[in-house]
Design a protein around this motif. Structure first.
Motif, PDB file in Angstrom:
ATOM      1  N   ILE A  81      40.672  32.911  34.786  1.00 26.66           N
ATOM      2  CA  ILE A  81      41.829  32.860  35.682  1.00 26.66           C
ATOM      3  C   ILE A  81      42.262  31.426  35.974  1.00 26.66           C
ATOM      4  N   GLU A 132      41.157  46.972  37.835  1.00 25.57           N
ATOM      5  CA  GLU A 132      42.286  46.797  38.748  1.00 25.57           C
ATOM      6  C   GLU A 132      41.885  46.072  40.029  1.00 25.57           C
ATOM      7  N   ARG A 183      41.984  42.407  39.281  1.00 30.97           N
ATOM      8  CA  ARG A 183      43.349  41.900  39.115  1.00 30.97           C
ATOM      9  C   ARG A 183      44.060  41.756  40.453  1.00 30.97           C
ATOM     10  N   LYS A 184      43.788  42.696  41.379  1.00 27.29           N
ATOM     11  CA  LYS A 184      44.449  42.655  42.682  1.00 27.29           C
ATOM     12  C   LYS A 184      43.779  41.662  43.635  1.00 27.29           C
ATOM     13  N   PRO A 218      41.535  38.689  42.761  1.00 31.26           N
ATOM     14  CA  PRO A 218      40.760  37.818  41.863  1.00 31.26           C
ATOM     15  C   PRO A 218      39.778  36.889  42.568  1.00 31.26           C
ATOM     16  N   THR A 273      46.883  44.251  32.008  1.00 32.04           N
ATOM     17  CA  THR A 273      45.921  43.145  32.077  1.00 32.04           C
ATOM     18  C   THR A 273      46.461  41.913  31.351  1.00 32.04           C
ATOM     19  N   PHE A 298      49.066  40.359  33.391  1.00 33.23           N
ATOM     20  CA  PHE A 298      48.451  39.683  34.540  1.00 33.23           C
ATOM     21  C   PHE A 298      48.064  38.258  34.165  1.00 33.23           C
ATOM     22  N   TYR A 299      47.383  38.122  33.025  1.00 36.50           N
ATOM     23  CA  TYR A 299      46.979  36.784  32.590  1.00 36.50           C
ATOM     24  C   TYR A 299      48.192  35.923  32.222  1.00 36.50           C
TER      25      TYR A 299
END
Length: 549
Positions: free
Chosen positions: A55, A150, A153-154, A156, A205, A208-209
């Protein structure tokens, strides 16, 4: 990080770049069984560091490692089997298969999966997020993440909120890093099913990245101190799970309030549930097994076990951290709640030898008075670099917090729950008032009646006449043993629970069978106590026979 110096070979280009094409290509390999699976298992803090890298470091790529350069898990062999083909004397890249890594946190479940892109053996450098106190991660694998849970992701950076899919993958080992061959169809099928169950989240995903800011410049990464993941050690449900324990009415709430305020000590004979209560307390109050450490004291303990001290490692003198320093480091990561150190049978250690310095650190029963002595800081610093990883982290955390005048804050989040056995006096050390004053003490004894038995019997499908006979026997034994001041022994709740567990599982049952089992679960090897119980059982049987006549 590789930056722009390395580029993807054309055979694999579709697995990178555009999220739609990458997701479609990855799933095509999976659906057509063109992959070899690996399962990478580790602790939450190691995985938190590796995910943090994906991240804040090299966006979308996580790292994992092995402590064996030859990799007993087969990662090197499977990597070559998946990606390399032989043409005469030449090795060439092949896109016939890919190597897929399943990311698993021990005790939490699967948190992600991705494409293993490359492997390197590196004995010179360590990934900054991984501890190397007992093991060195010399083989490192780079993984392009295609699915991330998830909850991660929500949240991190909210490590306490992370969850995993706690499913078993048939044909795989969930205890250690392992890669599997094309002949292990069970592993391939179970991994395939799991990946396909997450296919709708793969594109999410990757997006997201893609939405994250570009990776940090290398110079900034090196200068930025790594922040250990925060954990939540406060369970909103404060009810303690004591289903299999007998406790005096109302004592639960009192103990919970006491441990919120400081350290507690459970005192009593074996079998009354002290240790089980201590463990259930810590687990229920924290809701997180990362928030507790369970140890049993012994006569070989001294200051190094509790605080730390000089040790010999690989022929060199170094400073090795004890329980308190380790707890301080872990408590520094706590966002809410406390870190619990459970010391079972505390008086099996020589208190003066092992716990002396705790008298200073825990100067009273009130956490606001607790502090780390400067002499301890100076002692650790005097060893220079010859200190273990916990000590290095401890000094770093202490100095950073000292700038804000908060160096003792992690200490105030530590709670010690100790148990003390006063029965086996010949094998125990004396505990004086100086230590006792640092704790709130709770005394437990054998029940005088059958209130614990009545609670236990509700769980078992026994006939009413069986329950009544067992109740009469236990009541008789406890009453007689209570009057015998020489023996100082009784039938403990733990003995009853064990006996009932065995007895209720039998198809053919009678009171003689229960007596036989009970004598086997008394929890003592003392012949005087065993003979006294046998004598009382014989008396009870005679009285019972006379009553029938």
């Amino acid at each position: 990080m590789y930056g722009e110096w390395l580029v993807v070979r054309p055979q694999f280009a579709k697995l990178f770049g555009n999220p739609d094409i990458a997701a479609e290509t990855f799933l095509s390999y999976v659906q057509n069984d063109k992959f070899l699976p690996c399962v990478f298992v580790g602790s939450k803090d190691h995985w938190a560091s590796a995910i943090n890298y994906s991240i804040k470091g090299e966006i979308g790529y996580t790292l994992w490692g092995s402590g064996d350069k030859s990799s007993t898990s087969g990662i090197n062999t499977r990597y070559q089997e998946a990606y390399i083909k032989t043409d005469g004397s030449r090795n060439l890249p092949s896109n016939d298969r890919i190597l897929i890594g399943i990311l698993r946190i021990a005790g939490l479940g699967i948190i992600g999966f991705g494409l293993v892109t490359d492997i390197e053996t590196d004995a010179v450098r360590n990934f900054i997020g991984w501890r190397e106190t007992d093991r060195f991660w010399v083989t490192r694998f780079r993984i392009k993440v295609f699915w991330l849970h998830e909850s991660i992701r929500k949240n991190p950076s909210e490590y306490g909120a992370w969850q995993g899919d706690n499913v078993e993958l048939e044909g795989t080992n969930t205890q250690a890093n392992n890669c599997y061959t094309k002949d292990n169809q069970k592993a391939i099928n179970s991994v395939k099913r799991f990946i396909l169950s997450k296919k709708d989240e793969i594109k999410t995903t990757l997006e997201f990245y893609a939405s994250l800011p570009a990776e940090m410049p290398k110079s900034n990464v090196e200068e930025t101190s790594f922040v250990q993941p925060q954990i939540n050690c406060k369970n909103p449900k404060t009810e303690v799970n004591v289903e299999d324990l007998y406790l005096p009415q109302g004592i639960n709430d009192v103990i919970i309030k006491a441990i919120e305020k400081g350290n507690v000590l459970f005192i009593g004979p074996p079998g009354v549930g002290k240790t089980k209560l201590a463990i259930e307390l810590a687990r229920s109050l924290s809701g997180n097994d990362e928030c507790l450490n369970i140890v049993t004291a012994n006569s070989l303990w001294f200051r190094r076990n509790l605080i730390g001290g000089e040790s010999i490692r690989e022929g060199s003198v170094m400073w090795k951290s004890g329980l308190l320093i380790q707890a301080y480091v872990k408590a520094s990561r706590i966002k809410e709640g406390n870190y619990y150190v459970i010391i079972d049978e505390i008086n099996r250690a020589d208190v003066d030898k092992a716990f002396g310095e705790l008298f200073t650190i825990f100067s009273s029963s009130d956490p606001k008075d607790w502090f780390i002595p400067k002499a301890l800081i100076d002692e650790i610093k005097s060893y220079g670099d010859n200190i273990d990883q916990y000590a290095k982290e401890f000094l770093k955390i202490y100095e950073e917090l000292r700038k804000e005048g908060k160096e003792n804050e992690p200490l105030k989040k530590i709670r010690i729950i100790s148990t003390m056995n006063l029965t086996d006096a010949r094998n125990l050390f004396y505990v004086g008032d100086a230590l006792a004053r640092r704790f709130v003490s709770f005394y437990f004894n054998y029940p005088e009646g059958t209130e614990d038995l009545d609670m236990f019997l509700k769980k078992y499908n026994l006939r009413d006449d069986e329950k009544e006979e067992i109740r009469n026997l236990v009541s008789y034994l406890r009453e007689k043993l209570e009057k015998d001041k020489l023996v100082k022994f009784s039938i403990s709740p733990a003995s009853l629970k064990s006996a009932l567990d065995i007895y209720s599982s039998l198809e053919s049952r009678n009171i003689d069978t229960f007596v036989l089992i009970l004598k086997s679960t008394l929890g003592t090897l003392n012949q005087d106590k065993i003979e006294k119980v046998e004598e009382l059982i014989d008396e009870w049987k005679k009285e019972k026979k006379q009553q029938k006549q």
